[in-house]
Design a protein around this motif. Structure first.
Motif, PDB file in Angstrom:
ATOM      1  N   ALA A 181       0.677  -1.220   0.068  1.00  0.00           N
ATOM      2  CA  ALA A 181      -0.445   0.238   0.155  1.00  0.00           C
ATOM      3  C   ALA A 181       0.554   0.961  -0.377  1.00  0.00           C
ATOM      4  CB  ALA A 181      -0.508  -0.176   1.041  1.00  0.00           C
ATOM      5  N   LEU A 182       2.077   1.297   0.835  1.00  0.00           N
ATOM      6  CA  LEU A 182       3.003   2.060   1.122  1.00  0.00           C
ATOM      7  C   LEU A 182       3.238   2.277  -0.580  1.00  0.00           C
ATOM      8  CD1 LEU A 182       3.907   1.904   4.706  1.00  0.00           C
ATOM      9  CD2 LEU A 182       2.735   4.143   3.415  1.00  0.00           C
ATOM     10  N   GLU A 183       4.228   1.323  -1.231  1.00  0.00           N
ATOM     11  CA  GLU A 183       4.721   1.180  -2.164  1.00  0.00           C
ATOM     12  C   GLU A 183       3.994   2.265  -3.377  1.00  0.00           C
ATOM     13  OE1 GLU A 183       6.935   0.874  -5.567  1.00  0.00           O
ATOM     14  OE2 GLU A 183       7.465   0.450  -3.474  1.00  0.00           O
ATOM     15  N   ILE A 184       2.740   1.928  -3.939  1.00  0.00           N
ATOM     16  CA  ILE A 184       1.526   2.029  -5.172  1.00  0.00           C
ATOM     17  C   ILE A 184       1.472   3.622  -4.651  1.00  0.00           C
ATOM     18  CG2 ILE A 184      -0.467   2.232  -5.614  1.00  0.00           C
ATOM     19  CD1 ILE A 184      -0.274  -1.083  -5.196  1.00  0.00           C
ATOM     20  N   ARG A 185       1.503   3.781  -2.821  1.00  0.00           N
ATOM     21  CA  ARG A 185       0.901   5.349  -2.206  1.00  0.00           C
ATOM     22  C   ARG A 185       2.263   5.662  -2.868  1.00  0.00           C
ATOM     23  NH1 ARG A 185       3.017   8.957   1.111  1.00  0.00           N
ATOM     24  NH2 ARG A 185       1.024  10.840   1.636  1.00  0.00           N
ATOM     25  N   SER A 186       3.420   5.862  -2.967  1.00  0.00           N
ATOM     26  CA  SER A 186       4.223   6.690  -3.457  1.00  0.00           C
ATOM     27  C   SER A 186       4.232   7.195  -5.259  1.00  0.00           C
ATOM     28  CB  SER A 186       5.947   5.896  -3.250  1.00  0.00           C
ATOM     29  OG  SER A 186       6.096   5.564  -2.238  1.00  0.00           O
ATOM     30  N   ASN A 187       3.322   6.418  -6.145  1.00  0.00           N
ATOM     31  CA  ASN A 187       3.211   6.948  -6.801  1.00  0.00           C
ATOM     32  C   ASN A 187       3.722   7.283  -8.071  1.00  0.00           C
ATOM     33  OD1 ASN A 187       0.334   7.737  -8.074  1.00  0.00           O
ATOM     34  ND2 ASN A 187       1.299   9.937  -7.905  1.00  0.00           N
ATOM     35  N   HIS A 188       4.887   6.246  -7.790  1.00  0.00           N
ATOM     36  CA  HIS A 188       5.454   6.585  -8.880  1.00  0.00           C
ATOM     37  C   HIS A 188       5.848   5.056  -9.267  1.00  0.00           C
ATOM     38  CE1 HIS A 188       9.662   6.640 -11.502  1.00  0.00           C
ATOM     39  NE2 HIS A 188       9.271   7.618 -11.298  1.00  0.00           N
ATOM     40  N   LEU A 189       4.514   4.787 -10.402  1.00  0.00           N
ATOM     41  CA  LEU A 189       3.891   3.661 -10.783  1.00  0.00           C
ATOM     42  C   LEU A 189       5.296   2.572 -12.104  1.00  0.00           C
ATOM     43  CD1 LEU A 189       0.624   3.715 -12.562  1.00  0.00           C
ATOM     44  CD2 LEU A 189       1.665   2.675  -9.824  1.00  0.00           C
ATOM     45  N   GLN A 190       6.590   3.213 -12.521  1.00  0.00           N
ATOM     46  CA  GLN A 190       7.809   2.610 -13.418  1.00  0.00           C
ATOM     47  C   GLN A 190       8.433   2.386 -12.424  1.00  0.00           C
ATOM     48  OE1 GLN A 190       9.711   5.917 -15.573  1.00  0.00           O
ATOM     49  NE2 GLN A 190      11.690   4.471 -16.051  1.00  0.00           N
ATOM     50  N   ILE A 191       8.368   2.415 -10.866  1.00  0.00           N
ATOM     51  CA  ILE A 191       9.656   1.690  -9.994  1.00  0.00           C
ATOM     52  C   ILE A 191       8.952   0.461  -9.520  1.00  0.00           C
ATOM     53  CG2 ILE A 191      10.546   1.984  -7.979  1.00  0.00           C
ATOM     54  CD1 ILE A 191      12.614   3.634  -9.846  1.00  0.00           C
ATOM     55  N   THR A 192       7.789   0.704  -9.443  1.00  0.00           N
ATOM     56  CA  THR A 192       6.794  -0.140  -8.635  1.00  0.00           C
ATOM     57  C   THR A 192       7.263  -1.780  -9.953  1.00  0.00           C
ATOM     58  OG1 THR A 192       5.257   1.378  -7.518  1.00  0.00           O
ATOM     59  CG2 THR A 192       4.319  -0.733  -7.390  1.00  0.00           C
ATOM     60  N   TYR A 193       6.870  -1.487 -11.411  1.00  0.00           N
ATOM     61  CA  TYR A 193       6.628  -1.791 -12.255  1.00  0.00           C
ATOM     62  C   TYR A 193       7.996  -2.856 -12.405  1.00  0.00           C
ATOM     63  CZ  TYR A 193       6.239  -3.873 -16.683  1.00  0.00           C
ATOM     64  OH  TYR A 193       5.869  -4.267 -17.269  1.00  0.00           O
ATOM     65  N   TYR A 194       8.908  -2.332 -11.890  1.00  0.00           N
ATOM     66  CA  TYR A 194      10.384  -3.016 -12.044  1.00  0.00           C
ATOM     67  C   TYR A 194      10.128  -3.728 -10.808  1.00  0.00           C
ATOM     68  CZ  TYR A 194      11.441   0.648 -15.922  1.00  0.00           C
ATOM     69  OH  TYR A 194      12.209   1.665 -16.198  1.00  0.00           O
ATOM     70  N   LEU A 195       9.544  -3.270  -9.668  1.00  0.00           N
ATOM     71  CA  LEU A 195       9.871  -4.443  -8.556  1.00  0.00           C
ATOM     72  C   LEU A 195       8.704  -5.609  -8.594  1.00  0.00           C
ATOM     73  CD1 LEU A 195       9.741  -5.318  -5.768  1.00  0.00           C
ATOM     74  CD2 LEU A 195       8.248  -3.690  -5.333  1.00  0.00           C
ATOM     75  N   LEU A 196       7.511  -5.168  -9.529  1.00  0.00           N
ATOM     76  CA  LEU A 196       6.376  -6.500  -9.778  1.00  0.00           C
ATOM     77  C   LEU A 196       7.799  -7.540 -10.952  1.00  0.00           C
ATOM     78  CD1 LEU A 196       4.410  -8.119 -10.465  1.00  0.00           C
ATOM     79  CD2 LEU A 196       3.633  -6.118 -12.203  1.00  0.00           C
ATOM     80  N   LEU A 197       8.660  -6.651 -11.970  1.00  0.00           N
ATOM     81  CA  LEU A 197       9.250  -8.036 -12.615  1.00  0.00           C
ATOM     82  C   LEU A 197      10.677  -8.859 -11.641  1.00  0.00           C
ATOM     83  CD1 LEU A 197      10.470  -5.693 -15.516  1.00  0.00           C
ATOM     84  CD2 LEU A 197       9.293  -7.217 -15.261  1.00  0.00           C
ATOM     85  N   VAL A 198      10.688  -8.129 -10.709  1.00  0.00           N
ATOM     86  CA  VAL A 198      11.916  -8.967  -9.660  1.00  0.00           C
ATOM     87  C   VAL A 198      10.988 -10.141  -9.472  1.00  0.00           C
ATOM     88  CG1 VAL A 198      12.767  -8.641  -7.422  1.00  0.00           C
ATOM     89  CG2 VAL A 198      13.513  -6.843  -8.976  1.00  0.00           C
ATOM     90  N   VAL A 199       9.736  -9.442  -8.972  1.00  0.00           N
ATOM     91  CA  VAL A 199       8.834 -10.498  -7.958  1.00  0.00           C
ATOM     92  C   VAL A 199       8.458 -11.974  -8.998  1.00  0.00           C
ATOM     93  CG1 VAL A 199       6.622 -10.391  -6.835  1.00  0.00           C
ATOM     94  CG2 VAL A 199       8.171  -8.535  -6.202  1.00  0.00           C
ATOM     95  N   LEU A 200       8.617 -11.562 -10.077  1.00  0.00           N
ATOM     96  CA  LEU A 200       8.337 -12.096 -11.260  1.00  0.00           C
ATOM     97  C   LEU A 200       9.167 -13.251 -11.486  1.00  0.00           C
ATOM     98  CD1 LEU A 200       6.011 -10.192 -13.872  1.00  0.00           C
ATOM     99  CD2 LEU A 200       4.661 -12.587 -12.120  1.00  0.00           C
ATOM    100  N   VAL A 201      10.270 -12.293 -11.244  1.00  0.00           N
ATOM    101  CA  VAL A 201      11.262 -13.453 -11.336  1.00  0.00           C
ATOM    102  C   VAL A 201      11.491 -14.422  -9.947  1.00  0.00           C
ATOM    103  CG1 VAL A 201      14.062 -14.100 -11.681  1.00  0.00           C
ATOM    104  CG2 VAL A 201      12.803 -11.813 -13.216  1.00  0.00           C
ATOM    105  N   PHE A 202      11.373 -14.273  -8.880  1.00  0.00           N
ATOM    106  CA  PHE A 202      11.444 -14.686  -7.853  1.00  0.00           C
ATOM    107  C   PHE A 202       9.915 -16.143  -7.787  1.00  0.00           C
ATOM    108  CE2 PHE A 202       9.104 -14.963  -3.536  1.00  0.00           C
ATOM    109  CZ  PHE A 202      10.064 -15.751  -2.635  1.00  0.00           C
ATOM    110  N   GLY A 203       8.920 -15.004  -8.507  1.00  0.00           N
ATOM    111  CA  GLY A 203       8.127 -16.282  -7.817  1.00  0.00           C
ATOM    112  C   GLY A 203       8.246 -17.748  -9.594  1.00  0.00           C
ATOM    113  N   LEU A 204       9.341 -16.888 -10.287  1.00  0.00           N
ATOM    114  CA  LEU A 204       9.457 -17.916 -11.456  1.00  0.00           C
ATOM    115  C   LEU A 204      10.743 -19.213 -10.865  1.00  0.00           C
ATOM    116  CD1 LEU A 204       9.088 -19.647 -14.406  1.00  0.00           C
ATOM    117  CD2 LEU A 204      11.207 -17.648 -15.008  1.00  0.00           C
ATOM    118  N   PHE A 205      11.274 -18.815  -9.828  1.00  0.00           N
ATOM    119  CA  PHE A 205      12.211 -19.780  -9.561  1.00  0.00           C
ATOM    120  C   PHE A 205      11.308 -20.686  -7.857  1.00  0.00           C
ATOM    121  CE2 PHE A 205      15.634 -17.467 -12.088  1.00  0.00           C
ATOM    122  CZ  PHE A 205      16.109 -18.091 -11.680  1.00  0.00           C
TER     123      PHE A 205
END
Length: 806
Positions: A181-205
């Motif tokens: 919630a605090l991450e999204i509140r930061s209102n910088h979807l580009q950085i949050t998107y890159y966090l999502l990419l990290v999480v997707l790679v984590f999820g794959l492994f």
């Protein structure tokens, strides 16, 4: 409660506060503020919104301050249902912003390392590393506050996700929901998107590991817990997400409407998105800061070889002093840079140790995510992969400045670095000693190899062409770049040897563990702080308040004598500055997500008309009657400087609204934009009749006047003998605007590609435009409920944990 257990955490917080005071000393002790360009620009864009809030207690959901009008929630809107804002605000009362973001980043990374069972005192070094790297602090200096806020919460989000796969479901849920919630509140979807990419790679492994170990039920349970937590975090920010998605369809991140714009099919233009792409070798700045010469322009000492070389060529001391203040030291691929992204030579060394000594899928996740971030940062310099990602990976084409993907390795590489320290501390030293020494030899040797290679490198940059045919000057600058390169390569070599020596003597039982950890943390700080201080130092702080930085000029005072609602054109870089917006409604502005149609108008008409305005002023004429697009935007004043005499009163502006006599029909956007070149906007309106039905093309004249202006509401009075078509100098936006004629809703038409129009019946009428988007009013209620749930869960979980430990 065992005091021994909480002592490291108290020490960590104290150290983080002390280091923040070192980095932001003028902020804490001298009552100064950072002179951040983007913050000043943002304050200018916010001014109309802030004034309306202070005056009425309401939110301005629309603003005319930039680009002739746009939704205010893309700039600065406060949501009544957003309760979680009080968490960062409470921190900011103790630690002033932007130091508060650095503090949060340190604490968040510290928490992440604790989740991975890293020694708490060693984890302090991790927190310092994450908050003191130059990537983070250069962003702070530039005023990219929402960006650094988003970066600061990333490790804590990751910590919650990791806990779910450790079967710590309660805290996984609570921590993920809160920090997401605090991450999204930061209102910088580009950085949050890159966090999502990290999480997707984590999820794959994690999935591969679950299949291999036959633990798919546990994997599914973790995914279920995290899904609900993320949805709760999204719910606490529903308004921000909803409005961003809604507006995105009409912004430059949405689908292009003109057939001439072949690059954009639902996102940014490729050339625009990849303008800032790292060079292939640029990630070596992670370990050698001046690998590519530092910032685009840096001040060089008067005692440097460059200064001495200039003097030996007969350049007088005053000219030398002036030149060395802005030397083009950067020679990399980017058009401009504020400084290198330095992760730390020691951290890169520890990362290599982690790649060797850490076992299992966690290592491969962190290496893969780091590599992905680096490859993505290459942008146009690695077309095969990055153009594919841009064209086909969901959402990736919505973001510009792909060099920002280094946020991924700056999260993952330090994490693997400290996992490597954790594992080497527990390893059988005789069994791993040879591998350790090999790793030292590889990285330290690489630094020495850079020194040797520098004598064969040209240090040529694109900027050199701007120096003309002064070959002797170019040679001096290149020699200075080579010296910067070699100095920092030797510097990194020294830090690697120092850190390796501490580890070696620790494992050889020559020094105690506590001493070794203290020395490692100290080396990390001494490695990072001086480099970051090159770009964030006392000179970046100013005594004036930010209000004083946007001073009212004589030109502003002259314009402000005019009452009513009108717009101003600043001829000085109008579409990349927001200072005009502080006091006036501007046809220009500074924002990364202009409306797509307005950008089309800029490229196809406004830029050309502005050039013609400048030529006409040079010829001594102030007759602007033939500039139909500038005039239809109600550009009452044109300014080309800050003096009262540098303001032109444009008598040809169309006004706030006017009746036209004829409609020029178009059948698609291409025809709409093209027709504007041939119409008199005072008498004619261009309307796409495939989208908006009209029963007639000829209308009679009438009169219409704006009688009340508020950002969310405009009221007009009209008089006409028969049905007329009124055009309003207000931007058409289909989501949230409603029009009423004498209280009865009327259909808003789109005219002249970007403006609003209404068919108005004969007689005297009151016309009202109101902006009441569902995305705001519905979202506030949902945000309130989700915020309360998160806070209750967090406080309850904390109370349970305290009770359990007593």
């Amino acid at each position: 409660m065992n005091i021994k257990n909480i002592a490291p955490h108290i020490i960590a917080v104290l150290i983080f506060i002390i280091l923040n005071m070192v980095m932001y000393w003028p902020l804490f002790m001298e009552n100064k503020v950072l002179n951040q360009n983007d913050v000043i620009q943002g304050k200018s864009a916010n001014q109309e919104i802030n004034e309306f809030r202070e005056k009425t207690g309401e939110e301005a959901l629309w603003t005319n301050s930039m680009f002739s009008g746009m939704p205010a929630y893309l700039i600065n809107t406060q949501w009544s249902g957003e309760l979680l804002k009080y968490i960062p605000r409470t921190i900011e009362k103790i630690i002033p912003t932007p130091a508060s973001h650095t503090f949060i980043a340190m604490v968040a990374f510290y928490i992440l390392l604790l989740v991975f069972k890293v020694n708490p005192y060693l984890a302090i070094g991790g927190g310092l590393t994450y908050g003191l790297n130059s990537f983070f602090l250069i962003s702070v200096e530039a005023g990219h506050i929402w960006k650094v806020a988003a970066i600061s919460w990333m490790p804590a989000v990751l910590a919650g996700i990791v806990l779910a796969f450790r079967k710590k479901y309660l805290w996984a849920f609570v921590l993920t929901a809160l920090t997401m919630a605090l991450e999204i509140r930061s209102n910088h979807l580009q950085i949050t998107y890159y966090l999502l990419l990290v999480v997707l790679v984590f999820g794959l492994f994690q999935l591969i590991n679950a299949i291999k170990n036959n633990t798919l039920p546990d994997f599914a349970k973790a995914i279920g817990v995290l899904t609900v937590a993320v949805l709760l975090g999204l719910g606490a920010n529903l308004g921000k997400v909803w409005t961003a998605y809604e507006y995105g369809q009409y912004s430059i991140r949405g689908k292009a409407e003109l057939s001439t714009n072949t690059e954009s099919s639902g996102g940014l233009d490729r050339s625009y998105a990849f303008a800032w792409s790292n060079g292939i070798w640029e990630p070596f700045t992670f370990m050698v800061p001046n690998f590519y010469g530092g910032a685009s322009q840096e001040e060089v000492s008067m005692t440097s070889d460059l200064a001495k070389g200039l003097e030996s060529r007969g350049v007088n001391k005053g000219q030398v002093r002036s030149f060395v203040k802005n030397v083009p030291t950067y020679w990399g691929d980017q058009p401009f840079t504020s400084g290198p992204y330095y992760m730390g030579a020691v951290i890169v060394f520890f990362f290599i140790l982690g790649a060797i000594f850490v076992k299992g899928h966690i290592k491969w996740w962190l290496i893969s995510a780091s590599a992905l971030g680096i490859i993505l940062s290459w942008g146009k310099n690695f077309e095969l992969f990055n153009y594919f990602m841009f064209d086909y990976f969901p959402g990736y084409n919505k973001f510009r400045a792909v060099s920002m993907t280094v946020a991924m390795p700056f999260l993952c590489m330090p994490l693997l670095a400290f996992l490597g320290l954790r594992d080497i501390a527990q390893a059988n030293w005789p069994a791993v000693k040879k591998q350790f020494l090999t790793a030292v030899a590889i990285e330290a040797g690489l630094c020495l190899l850079f020194v040797l290679a520098s004598f064969l490198m040209g240090f040529r940059g694109d900027v050199d062409a701007q120096l003309g045919d002064q070959a002797w000057l170019i040679d001096l600058i290149r020699e200075h770049r080579a010296d910067m390169f070699r100095t920092d390569a030797f510097r990194s070599f020294a830090f690697i040897i120092a850190a390796a020596g501490v580890l070696y003597f620790w494992k050889e039982n020559r020094i105690k563990k506590s001493v070794a950890i203290g020395l490692i943390v100290g080396i990390l700080v001494v490695d990072l702080v001086p480099v970051s201080k090159r770009y964030l130092n006392d000179e970046n702080f100013v005594k004036e308040s930010r209000d004083e930085l946007v001073q009212k000029t004589e030109a502003d005072k002259k314009i402000l004598q005019e009452e009513g609602h009108y717009r101003v054109l600043n001829l000085n870089n109008p579409f990349n500055e927001a200072r005009t917006s502080y006091y006036h409604s501007s046809i220009g502005g500074y924002h990364g997500a202009k409306m797509r149609r307005y950008q089309d108008l800029i490229e196809n008409h406004l830029q050309g008309e502005i050039s013609q305005v400048i030529e006409r002023l040079r010829s001594g004429s102030t007759n602007f009657s033939d500039f139909s697009v500038i005039n239809m935007l109600n550009t009452k004043y044109i300014k080309f400087g800050n003096q009262a005499g540098q303001v032109i009163d444009n008598q040809s502006a169309n006004g706030n609204a006017w009746f036209v006599q004829e409609v020029v029909t178009a059948s698609n956007p291409d025809e709409e934009i093209a027709a504007l070149s041939n119409v008199d906007t005072k008498q004619e309106a261009v309307i796409n009749t495939n989208r908006f039905e009209l029963s007639q093309n000829q209308f009679t004249a009438g009169s219409i006047e704006l009688v009340s202006y508020k950002p969310n509401e405009l009221i007009y009075e009209s008089v006409s003998k028969s049905e007329g078509l009124a055009v309003f100098s207000e931007i058409y936006y289909p989501e949230g605007w409603k029009a009423y004629i004498d209280g009865k809703e009327a259909k808003i038409l789109q005219a002249n590609y970007v403006l609003r129009a209404l068919k108005i019946p004969p007689g005297n009428h009151k016309i009202t435009f109101e902006f009441k988007p569902d995305a705001y009013f519905i979202s506030n209620k949902v945000m309130m409920v989700c915020s309360i749930l998160i806070l209750v869960l967090f406080i309850g979980g904390l109370a349970y944990q305290i009770k359990k430990s007593i």
